[in-house]
Design a protein around this motif. Structure first.
Motif: not given
Length: 177
Positions: A83-90, A154-164
C-alpha cells in the motif's frame, strides 16, 4: 550513471533514496541492494509508470554515513504490505510513490517513460565499498506539464531548463537485467 547533483533528495526511511533532478530525471538508488523492474504500465491516457522492486542484496553494502540531508523522509510499515506510504509530486507531472513493502513507483501524469537505466556496482578490492549499490535512472519523453497536480505528501518544482544528461556506465558498473 550520468553525474548531477540532485535538486531534491527523498527517502523512504531505509537506505533507499530517490533523487529528483532539475533536468527531469529521477534516480532511485540504494547502497544495500540492486533494483528490479517489476512492471511498466500506463496509468492514464497520457502517462506511464515504472514499478521497482528490491533485487539482490549486496554482499557488502556501501557506506551510509556521508549522505546529503534528505529534503523529505517517509517511514514504512512493512505490515501494511503493498500500500502507498507516501507520494512525492513534481510540477512537471512526475511522481514517486513509496510503498510499505519497499517497492517504489516512478511515473509521470503526462509523459511516457523514455528510458529505464538499471545499473549496479559491487565491492572490489581497489574501490572498497565506495560507490557500491544499485541505481535506476528514469527519464520521460516529451515536455507536457499537466495543469492539475497529483495529490501528494511532498511537492517539488523542477525547471527542466536543461536537457537530461545521457546515461553511461561508470567503471566497474554493470547493467541489471
Amino acid at each position: 550513471m550520468a553525474p548531477n547533483s540532485a535538486k531534491y533528495l527523498i527517502s523512504n526511511g531505509t537506505d533507499d533514496r530517490v533523487s529528483l533532478f532539475d533536468d527531469g530525471r529521477v534516480k532511485v538508488w540504494s547502497t544495500t541492494h540492486l533494483w528490479t523492474e517489476e512492471s511498466r504500465e500506463r496509468h492514464n491516457a497520457l502517462g506511464e509508470t515504472v514499478l521497482l522492486g528490491i533485487g539482490r542484496t549486496l554482499g557488502e553494502p556501501g557506506p551510509v554515513d556521508r549522505r546529503q540531508q534528505c529534503d523529505a523522509e517517509f517511514e514504512l510499515d512493512p505490515e501494511k504490505g503493498h500500500t502507498v506510504a507516501a507520494t512525492v509530486g513534481a510540477d512537471n507531472g512526475t511522481f514517486v510513490q513509496f510503498f510499505h513493502d519497499g517497492q517504489i513507483a516512478v511515473g509521470n501524469d503526462g509523459r511516457d517513460v523514455a528510458t529505464v537505466f538499471n545499473a549496479g556496482r559491487e565491492t572490489t578490492s581497489a574501490r572498497g565499498t565506495t560507490g557500491v549499490g544499485g541505481s535506476v535512472m528514469i527519464t520521460f519523453g516529451g515536455s507536457y506539464r499537466p495543469r492539475n497536480k497529483r495529490e501528494s505528501d511532498f511537492q517539488v518544482e523542477l525547471s527542466e531548463a536543461t536537457a537530461p544528461r545521457p546515461n553511461r556506465l561508470y567503471k566497474d558498473e554493470f547493467l541489471v537485467k
